[in-house]
Design a protein around this motif. Sequence first.
Motif, short mmCIF file in Angstrom:
data_model
loop_
_atom_site.label_atom_id
_atom_site.label_comp_id
_atom_site.label_asym_id
_atom_site.label_seq_id
_atom_site.Cartn_x
_atom_site.Cartn_y
_atom_site.Cartn_z
N HIS A 312 0.85 -1.19 0.00
CA HIS A 312 0.00 0.00 0.00
C HIS A 312 0.89 1.24 0.00
O HIS A 312 1.81 1.36 0.82
N TYR A 380 7.79 5.59 6.52
CA TYR A 380 7.00 4.49 7.08
C TYR A 380 6.93 4.70 8.59
O TYR A 380 7.95 4.80 9.26
N THR A 399 2.74 -3.49 4.91
CA THR A 399 1.85 -2.34 4.91
C THR A 399 0.41 -2.81 4.95
O THR A 399 0.10 -3.96 4.63
N ASN A 403 -2.11 1.71 7.09
CA ASN A 403 -0.72 2.05 7.39
C ASN A 403 0.15 1.83 6.16
O ASN A 403 0.94 0.90 6.10
N PRO A 404 0.01 2.71 5.16
CA PRO A 404 0.79 2.54 3.93
C PRO A 404 2.17 3.18 4.01
O PRO A 404 2.47 3.92 4.94
N LEU A 405 2.99 2.86 3.03
CA LEU A 405 4.19 3.66 2.79
C LEU A 405 3.74 5.01 2.26
O LEU A 405 2.83 5.07 1.42
#
Length: 746
Positions: A312, A380, A399, A403-405
């Motif tokens: 993500h 991150y 991810t 909670n994505p990059l």
Amino acid sequence: MQSTPNYLWQMDDILGQGATASVYKARNKKSGGEVAVKVFNNVSYLRPYEVQMREFEMLRKLNHRNIVKLFAVEETGSSKQKVLIMEYCSSGSLLTVLEEPENAFGLSESEFLIVVQCVVAGMNHLRQYGVVHRDIKPGNIMRLIGEDGRSIYKLTDFGAARELEDDEKFISIYGTEEYLHPDMYERAVLRKPQQKVYGVTVDLWSIGVTFYHAACGSLPFIPYGGPRRNKETMHKITTEKPHRAIAGVQKREDGPIEWIYELPVTCRLSMGLRVQLESILPNILEADQEKCWGFEQFFAETNNVLQRMVIHVFSLPQASTHRIYVHTYNTLQLTLLGTLATNDHKQESVAEILRCSAGIFLDLVSKQTGVAPQSQRYFYEGHYYSLDPNLQVRDVSRTTEQNPLVMMSSECYDLMGVIYRDPAFDYPRFLPTVDVMSDCSTAKSVLSAVYQTLRVSQALIKCQEFILRGTYWLIENMNAECRRIFENKSSVLSILTCLKNTEGRITQLCSSVYGGSPEVGELQEQGECRRKLQSITNNLSSCSRASEKESILGLMHLEVTKFQDQLQADTSIQRMEHCLQKMQLIYKQFKKRRLQPRLVYNEEQIHKLDKINLGTWAKKVRSIFQDEVVQKYQESLAGHSNRMRLASDVQKHLILVSGYLGACVRDLGSYEESANCAVDRLAQKIQQMSLVPSTKSPPTSYLNQTQVDLALRMLQLRDQMKTVTCELEQNNSVIERLGVTSSPGV
């Protein structure tokens, strides 16, 4: 009540009904366990005996998690009629799922992938036994919930199935017309005589229609008036479909067919998955059986998608969310492409390398965002996240959707935001008359539109959350970079002050040694040293605006904090969900009334009030969406665009300042080398003049006072140069930090 020796069921407990059989929910007489019983009607017994027995024999040898299990074949007590005792799937079928209002625009991405995985696995098992199903459709894909809470889909209804190898053909007709291959449709539905034979790939056509239906919530081929009312046009659409098209719609009577090459914007699948699906569908929705993929390629391509890992990513400059599908064994970036310019590759080799590069993470991000791999920087969980291009994807931190990059870039980009269609287009109006069937259908469409409005609203708010989160991380890291620059500047100033003192002492000592008339070379060298020191001073003065940039970051931080507080206080989603709950209760009443032949007066009045209330709740949802959610989202994008421009300006200034400091450090090192050379030459000159016998021994008594003074000053200068050298060595980290791009957001 009907029964066999071991099972019993009620006739009104029906699960489904087809042309040749009905399926009922039954119970085991001993254990009470639930099963499904398939009871054949009189029409089924008109078929040849071997055809009647085919399904029994077929199910006996099939054994797979994604195929409904056959437990037994028993006979009813009175008529001795054979029935199939099968696995009971308590959650209905895929068609049941798709008919729910919340899935009117297709399944969620996670559920769709489960459907694909289960259907592909089940079909693979069939092909291992040389079985062609011939009636693949959502109604024949049953669903149950596993122990982990995830759906499990199972193929069922093998009444039309038969054994057929890949190169074999058949001429008999089975299937449901919306999902039939065009050649079979022409003969079975249009009743046109033809001499065509059919191969196993007819199942692939049905799978393609089913996948499109599951992804979009609607059939891919829709003539004006619907598939069942306009059969000739339905056949025309499916047979004349261009190769790359995946759908065709006729919007007015006798009007042109609008060919569709991409999944609709209302589809709930991400861009990353859409691209994969859009490359598969055209090759199985192919009327020409010779051009259609075979099952081997179909299994290879679908498993290629299913085996990929999802990363993500949220692109902060563009305010857009992405899902990147990439194999775990891939590296983050393909390095072989760089060799294309220097090596002589055959066209096939180049094509293979380019094909492989499509699965590489940084390149896939670039395709979706337009941000070049070398410009991508990631955060991150609030920290700069370094991605080595040679790192394998399996080693990247896990991810999630929440909670994505977060991707950064030093360049400014046009905002992409959330791509959506205004759900207002999907809100139908009730007819003024009371028609329980029509009203129930309209209520379902209204409810579907509200679900879609809620999903779009959640996406818009989530986008704002990611914007603020990512901007906060960016500000914090740029602030940290500003502090590092101030520390580096202080270190450089300290060394510069020491070197200036040293330069003065060298000048004085040089004048004493040469009697005020230094040699031309020494004069030039001293002038060059002074120029270097002046250059360092000028560069340091150029760094003074860093404090101004820090003030800008402080204002941005206050602004982000303010918006975060406002977003946390927002209740629009909760209010929309409240409206949806009220509407769901009304819709349940509509479904009950649909089963009644007619309504009495009081029921009719209540029905009219329910229609009004349903419309009122729907209107409130639209109002919250348009007047609050969309308006705040647009304001957020406008503010974000301005903040990104300011952040880009700050980042560029930090790069410039870092470059100045780097130049200062390099000049300091160069000057220190020059000063050491000058001191060595002065020492040699003093020795030549016999002022001291050795620089390592103290002056002796035979030297006059002037000579002793020169020697002492020489030794002091040596000690000072050692101190400067020591400081430069201790500040090597400054040189290293300033030798690379300093800001992680850049």
